[in-house]
Design an enzyme around this catalytic site. Sequence first.
Site, PDB file in Angstrom:
ATOM      1  N   SER A 286      18.208  -2.745  12.832  1.00 16.03           N
ATOM      2  CA  SER A 286      17.907  -2.351  14.206  1.00 16.03           C
ATOM      3  C   SER A 286      18.118  -0.847  14.422  1.00 16.03           C
ATOM      4  O   SER A 286      19.061  -0.254  13.882  1.00 16.03           O
ATOM      5  CB  SER A 286      18.795  -3.112  15.197  1.00 16.03           C
TER       6      SER A 286
ATOM      7  N   ASN B  69      29.344 -10.055   8.649  1.00 17.43           N
ATOM      8  CA  ASN B  69      29.283  -8.631   8.959  1.00 17.43           C
ATOM      9  C   ASN B  69      29.559  -8.390  10.432  1.00 17.43           C
ATOM     10  O   ASN B  69      29.265  -9.229  11.284  1.00 17.43           O
ATOM     11  CB  ASN B  69      27.917  -8.044   8.556  1.00 17.43           C
TER      12      ASN B  69
ATOM     13  N   CYS C  93      28.810  -4.968  11.620  1.00 16.57           N
ATOM     14  CA  CYS C  93      28.393  -3.560  11.530  1.00 16.57           C
ATOM     15  C   CYS C  93      28.234  -2.918  12.906  1.00 16.57           C
ATOM     16  O   CYS C  93      28.596  -1.759  13.095  1.00 16.57           O
ATOM     17  CB  CYS C  93      27.084  -3.446  10.754  1.00 16.57           C
TER      18      CYS C  93
ATOM     19  N   PHE D 197      25.269  -2.358  14.868  1.00 16.54           N
ATOM     20  CA  PHE D 197      24.112  -1.474  15.051  1.00 16.54           C
ATOM     21  C   PHE D 197      24.394  -0.045  14.578  1.00 16.54           C
ATOM     22  O   PHE D 197      24.137   0.921  15.306  1.00 16.54           O
ATOM     23  CB  PHE D 197      23.667  -1.445  16.522  1.00 16.54           C
TER      24      PHE D 197
ATOM     25  N   ASN E 152      15.812  -6.991  19.840  1.00 13.74           N
ATOM     26  CA  ASN E 152      16.984  -7.687  19.296  1.00 13.74           C
ATOM     27  C   ASN E 152      18.048  -7.793  20.380  1.00 13.74           C
ATOM     28  O   ASN E 152      18.691  -6.807  20.734  1.00 13.74           O
ATOM     29  CB  ASN E 152      17.525  -6.935  18.082  1.00 13.74           C
TER      30      ASN E 152
ATOM     31  N   SER F 233      20.372 -10.419  20.134  1.00 13.88           N
ATOM     32  CA  SER F 233      21.152 -11.551  19.619  1.00 13.88           C
ATOM     33  C   SER F 233      22.246 -11.179  18.625  1.00 13.88           C
ATOM     34  O   SER F 233      22.909 -12.068  18.097  1.00 13.88           O
ATOM     35  CB  SER F 233      20.200 -12.545  18.937  1.00 13.88           C
ATOM     36  N   SER F 234      22.467  -9.904  18.385  1.00 18.69           N
ATOM     37  CA  SER F 234      23.567  -9.538  17.487  1.00 18.69           C
ATOM     38  C   SER F 234      24.899  -9.849  18.171  1.00 18.69           C
ATOM     39  O   SER F 234      25.089  -9.512  19.339  1.00 18.69           O
ATOM     40  CB  SER F 234      23.501  -8.051  17.133  1.00 18.69           C
ATOM     41  N   PRO F 235      25.844 -10.453  17.446  1.00 23.56           N
ATOM     42  CA  PRO F 235      27.135 -10.761  18.060  1.00 23.56           C
ATOM     43  C   PRO F 235      28.108  -9.583  18.025  1.00 23.56           C
ATOM     44  O   PRO F 235      29.237  -9.696  18.498  1.00 23.56           O
ATOM     45  CB  PRO F 235      27.660 -11.911  17.185  1.00 23.56           C
ATOM     46  N   ASN F 236      27.660  -8.455  17.465  1.00 23.77           N
ATOM     47  CA  ASN F 236      28.571  -7.339  17.211  1.00 23.77           C
ATOM     48  C   ASN F 236      28.449  -6.187  18.200  1.00 23.77           C
ATOM     49  O   ASN F 236      29.096  -5.158  18.040  1.00 23.77           O
ATOM     50  CB  ASN F 236      28.355  -6.817  15.790  1.00 23.77           C
ATOM     51  N   THR F 237      27.593  -6.338  19.210  1.00 24.77           N
ATOM     52  CA  THR F 237      27.483  -5.353  20.291  1.00 24.77           C
ATOM     53  C   THR F 237      27.888  -6.040  21.585  1.00 24.77           C
ATOM     54  O   THR F 237      27.228  -6.995  22.008  1.00 24.77           O
ATOM     55  CB  THR F 237      26.045  -4.808  20.408  1.00 24.77           C
TER      56      THR F 237
ATOM     57  N   LYS G 218      14.209 -11.594  19.227  1.00 27.43           N
ATOM     58  CA  LYS G 218      15.086 -12.243  18.247  1.00 27.43           C
ATOM     59  C   LYS G 218      16.266 -12.862  18.970  1.00 27.43           C
ATOM     60  O   LYS G 218      16.993 -12.180  19.704  1.00 27.43           O
ATOM     61  CB  LYS G 218      15.574 -11.222  17.213  1.00 27.43           C
TER      62      LYS G 218
ATOM     63  N   ASN H 277      19.356 -15.044  14.521  1.00 18.43           N
ATOM     64  CA  ASN H 277      20.300 -14.033  14.043  1.00 18.43           C
ATOM     65  C   ASN H 277      21.521 -14.736  13.429  1.00 18.43           C
ATOM     66  O   ASN H 277      21.503 -15.948  13.225  1.00 18.43           O
ATOM     67  CB  ASN H 277      20.719 -13.129  15.203  1.00 18.43           C
ATOM     68  N   THR H 278      22.569 -13.976  13.161  1.00 18.71           N
ATOM     69  CA  THR H 278      23.794 -14.545  12.581  1.00 18.71           C
ATOM     70  C   THR H 278      24.558 -15.359  13.617  1.00 18.71           C
ATOM     71  O   THR H 278      24.332 -15.247  14.821  1.00 18.71           O
ATOM     72  CB  THR H 278      24.701 -13.428  12.050  1.00 18.71           C
TER      73      THR H 278
ATOM     74  N   GLY I 268      23.566 -16.443   5.654  1.00 18.48           N
ATOM     75  CA  GLY I 268      23.508 -17.081   4.349  1.00 18.48           C
ATOM     76  C   GLY I 268      23.395 -18.588   4.432  1.00 18.48           C
ATOM     77  O   GLY I 268      23.081 -19.171   5.488  1.00 18.48           O
TER      78      GLY I 268
END
Length: 458
Positions: free
Chosen positions: A164, A189, A191, A193, A272, A274-278, A317, A346-347, A369
């Site tokens: 992204s 992860n 990370c 973004f 995007n 759907s990232s759980p990291n933001t 996503k 997403n994850t 995974g």
Amino acid sequence: MRQRVGFALIRESLYRKLKPSSVPRHYCTSSSANVPPIPSPKIPHSSKKGRLFTGATIGLLIAGGAYASTVDEATFCGWLFSATKLVNPFFAFLDPEVAHKLAVSAAARGWVPREKRPDPPILSLDVWGRRFSNPVGLAAGFDKNAEAVEGLLGLGFGFVEVGSVTPIPQEGNPKPRIFRLPNEGAIINRCGFNSEGIVAVAKRLGAQHGKRKLETSSTSSPAGDEVKHGGKAGPGILGVNLGKNKTSEDAAADYVQGVHTLSQYADYLVINISSPNTPGLRQLQGRKQLKDLVKKVQAARDEMQWGEEGPPPLLVKIAPDLSKQDLEDIAAVAVALRVDGLIISNTTVQRPDSISQNPVAQETGGLSGKPLFDMSTNILKEMYVLTKGRIPLIGTGGISSGEDAYKKIRAGATLVQLYTAFAYGGPALIPDIKEELARCLEKDGYKSISEAVGADCR
């Protein structure tokens, strides 16, 4: 041509080794009969080893050149992909993020095999007015900053998604932030973004776009063809995944900025959310928030100047950690606003039983995974039913074989994406997945991908 150059180098090397020395020779005469002979210099043991090594190297070069001269291009290409299986295990000894950077750098420099073999015809399909040579793509997150588009497409992916990408450069979360679970075929992860920003990415995509377009202009499809073969710049489809900055208070403005700057290079765009990291990002998946966001991004895309091809498709996503009501709301918005596609998924922030006993599972972040496969496939199937197959879906999450890809397709996916399995398996995994997927389709009597899409939902 490669073989002739190789043999020329070998002949030159042999010529230099066998060329007579230019040092003058001394012959004995009658007047010098009493002069004691000059002893021959003793050859050091290390020099003997060097000669043996040189001889062995030349022998291998000759043997390799002879082998290359007797095989066709397809066989040689297959050998190169298989050879990566010998190199890929060494990445496991490196820090995950270091290994990732090295892999991207290798692809950017062309230090990866290039697929010369045509894809099985049964894998070809048309989506969004574009012809994909195969449905297997690389998910966003691998080439975050569009450093290696050409090299990655050359590996044989049907499409590659970069990002992204955030408007302003940001470092992401503190390191370490990537954790392997090799026995489970998984990665966690957080990370957040990490991105060089849209300006840097736009420069790279602009340069690569021009280069690819110039190289493929002579092989472009004839005018008037309704279905465009490949992407805007040549074979292979390029997707651009857009994200928002962590500190941004106006998410829509971030995505709009991404559209204005990067859409001219994209064959499709992805919002995007759907990232759980933001922090707060997944809240944009709510019905009202999603509807407002998509409307603004669509308007920004449509107000730009476009040629005959029109604007790039716009996808969303979503996460796998959604309730039935969440899925219904997203499906309703997607159908009502005619979203061009959904990526599922997403994850996950969940920790399935298969990894719960692993100490690494306690790390915060998104899990990807094999453990994600069933969860993401169930969400995929539900979304296919809710949208009644009207919207192309991209299935991602846990795919590590052609059979996995086939299950995603039968669950409703038109296209599929890899990431974690590619990180573990390397380039050799790609042709294996495509070959196995073609066998699965043929075994069940399908003549094309489109016939199999959603088969388990009918």
